[in-house]
Scaffold this active site. Structure first.
Site, PDB file in Angstrom:
ATOM      1  N   GLY A   1       5.345 -19.307   9.534  1.00  0.00           N
ATOM      2  CA  GLY A   1       4.571 -19.726   8.366  1.00  0.00           C
ATOM      3  C   GLY A   1       3.461 -18.769   7.983  1.00  0.00           C
TER       4      GLY A   1
ATOM      5  N   GLU B   1       4.289 -15.437   2.718  1.00  0.00           N
ATOM      6  CA  GLU B   1       4.646 -16.175   1.509  1.00  0.00           C
ATOM      7  C   GLU B   1       6.116 -16.585   1.620  1.00  0.00           C
ATOM      8  OE1 GLU B   1       2.653 -17.068  -0.952  1.00  0.00           O
ATOM      9  OE2 GLU B   1       0.931 -16.080  -0.009  1.00  0.00           O
TER      10      GLU B   1
ATOM     11  N   ASP C   1      -1.637  -8.450  -2.988  1.00  0.00           N
ATOM     12  CA  ASP C   1      -2.711  -9.377  -2.647  1.00  0.00           C
ATOM     13  C   ASP C   1      -3.906  -8.620  -2.061  1.00  0.00           C
ATOM     14  OD1 ASP C   1      -3.690 -12.161  -2.273  1.00  0.00           O
ATOM     15  OD2 ASP C   1      -3.645 -11.600  -0.160  1.00  0.00           O
TER      16      ASP C   1
ATOM     17  N   LYS D   1      -7.764  -8.330  -3.534  1.00  0.00           N
ATOM     18  CA  LYS D   1      -8.953  -8.615  -2.727  1.00  0.00           C
ATOM     19  C   LYS D   1      -9.934  -7.443  -2.758  1.00  0.00           C
ATOM     20  CE  LYS D   1      -6.665 -11.843   0.420  1.00  0.00           C
ATOM     21  NZ  LYS D   1      -6.101 -12.059   1.780  1.00  0.00           N
TER      22      LYS D   1
END
Length: 371
Positions: free
Chosen positions: A212, A215, A226, A230
């Site tokens: 998990g 994505e 991503d 950031k």
């Protein structure tokens, strides 16, 4: 529209009241609500903190005194709402009030000017607002300043790690930031800390997906976008007029593999495996380790911003990274010989919700001071 009313914890005639409206009811949103009563109890006797709204893209609970413990269940049984209804409610809700954005939506972030016009402070976990085009971002900042409202976004980069707050304090105290670098993705941190050449890199990606950590389509992590976003968050914190396109991005994913379905990528994963094996072997022969890093360097009036795979020596701060950790390395006039290093979990619902509550606590303090 239905709502479950809660009796306020205390009569707040002599205290300021702060109404909180929460947008987003995913894992982080639910955790934020779970922690809300604890925040109410902590501020009891100083501030009347009330949950005045919870909504997602479909349903909403809008009432001045909601019970945070029962909201998720009641919301699931509530009717759908219209955006105009939400805006009217926010306009009529007495100030001070704060909208907490825990959505991933750029469309929703583009409504910030409407919420500011309604008198709302903003707290964002949503990176999309902070990384809007410069013109839109600056328009929001101007509107906030004109209305004497605050915008806190410390969880948009690093989750619960207070990197933005540290940058704010250094700048406000007169320090000059020269460089900010580090590892901003818990997923890529895990992958590169675990990858040891014992099996193809794509199999480590499958392991991370099963745990998990990625994505739903891991290529979203491997793209580096991503991390790029950031880094733009931190650039905005330093008041640099950068756009996303100004940050050079070198993905982990070989060109072309981002196309098509995941099953198609899997058939051609050998390209990724061969590429990563070559990087790994080169790094190992130089006694280095691989990290996917971002850096923002300010030098002689120029800004160099980039996101890419790097090989670092064992004594480099990034080499000490643990799987899933984020790390921020700040170099400044005060921290030039020995950089300031912040590290910790860079994702997770608990730390992100905790970071949002830290922002809420800062806002509460400002409101109490002004009362």
């Amino acid at each position: 529209m239905t709502a479950t009313l809660a009796t306020p914890l205390f009569e707040a005639e002599s205290y300021p009241r702060l109404s909180v409206i929460v947008a987003g009811t995913g894992n982080v949103g639910i955790e934020f609500l779970r922690l809300f009563r604890r925040q109410q109890q902590r501020l009891a006797g100083q501030l009347d903190l009330q949950l005045a709204g919870v909504f997602n893209s479909r349903k909403a609970l809008l009432n001045s005194s909601l019970d945070s413990d029962t909201c998720p269940n009641v919301l699931a049984q509530s009717p759908e709402y219209e955006l105009a209804e939400l805006i009217t409610y926010l306009q009529q809700l007495p100030a001070p009030k704060v909208l907490v954005d825990i959505t991933p939506s750029q469309e929703f972030a583009r409504l910030y000017p409407v919420f500011v016009a309604a008198g709302c402070h903003l707290i964002s976990a949503n990176k999309q607002g902070v990384t809007l085009p410069v013109s839109e971002y600056q328009a929001i900042q101007t509107a906030l300043q004109q209305r004497d409202l605050h915008w806190y976004s410390n969880t948009t980069c690093g989750a619960g790690i207070p990197v933005q707050r540290v940058l704010q304090e250094l700048r406000e105290s007169g320090d000059q930031i020269r460089r900010v670098s580090g590892v901003f993705s818990g997923t890529l941190s895990w992958l590169l800390c675990r990858y040891d050449g014992s099996k193809p890199f794509s199999e480590f990606v499958l392991d991370a997906k099963a745990l998990g950590y990625t994505e739903p389509d891991p290529r979203d992590d491997l793209s580096g976008k991503d991390v790029q976003r950031k880094l733009l968050v931190l650039a905005r914190e330093l008041q640099l007029p950068l756009e996303l396109a100004d940050i050079a991005l070198t993905p982990l994913l070989p060109a072309g593999l981002e196309q098509g379905e995941w099953s198609e990528f899997w058939q051609h994963r050998v390209q990724l495996d061969q590429s990563m094996d070559a990087y790994f072997q080169a790094a190992q022969s130089a006694n280095k380790v691989l990290r996917y890093a971002a850096s923002l360097t300010l030098k002689e009036g120029t800004v160099i911003a980039e996101v890419k795979l790097v090989a670092v020596l064992p004594q480099d701060p990034l080499a000490a990274l643990a799987p899933c950790e984020n790390m921020f390395v700040i170099e400044s006039d005060w921290y030039k010989d020995s950089p300031l290093v912040l590290k910790g979990p860079g994702a997770g619902r608990e730390v992100t919700a905790g970071g949002l509550h830290a922002d809420l606590a800062v806002l509460a303090k400002a409101i109490m001071a002004a009362f």
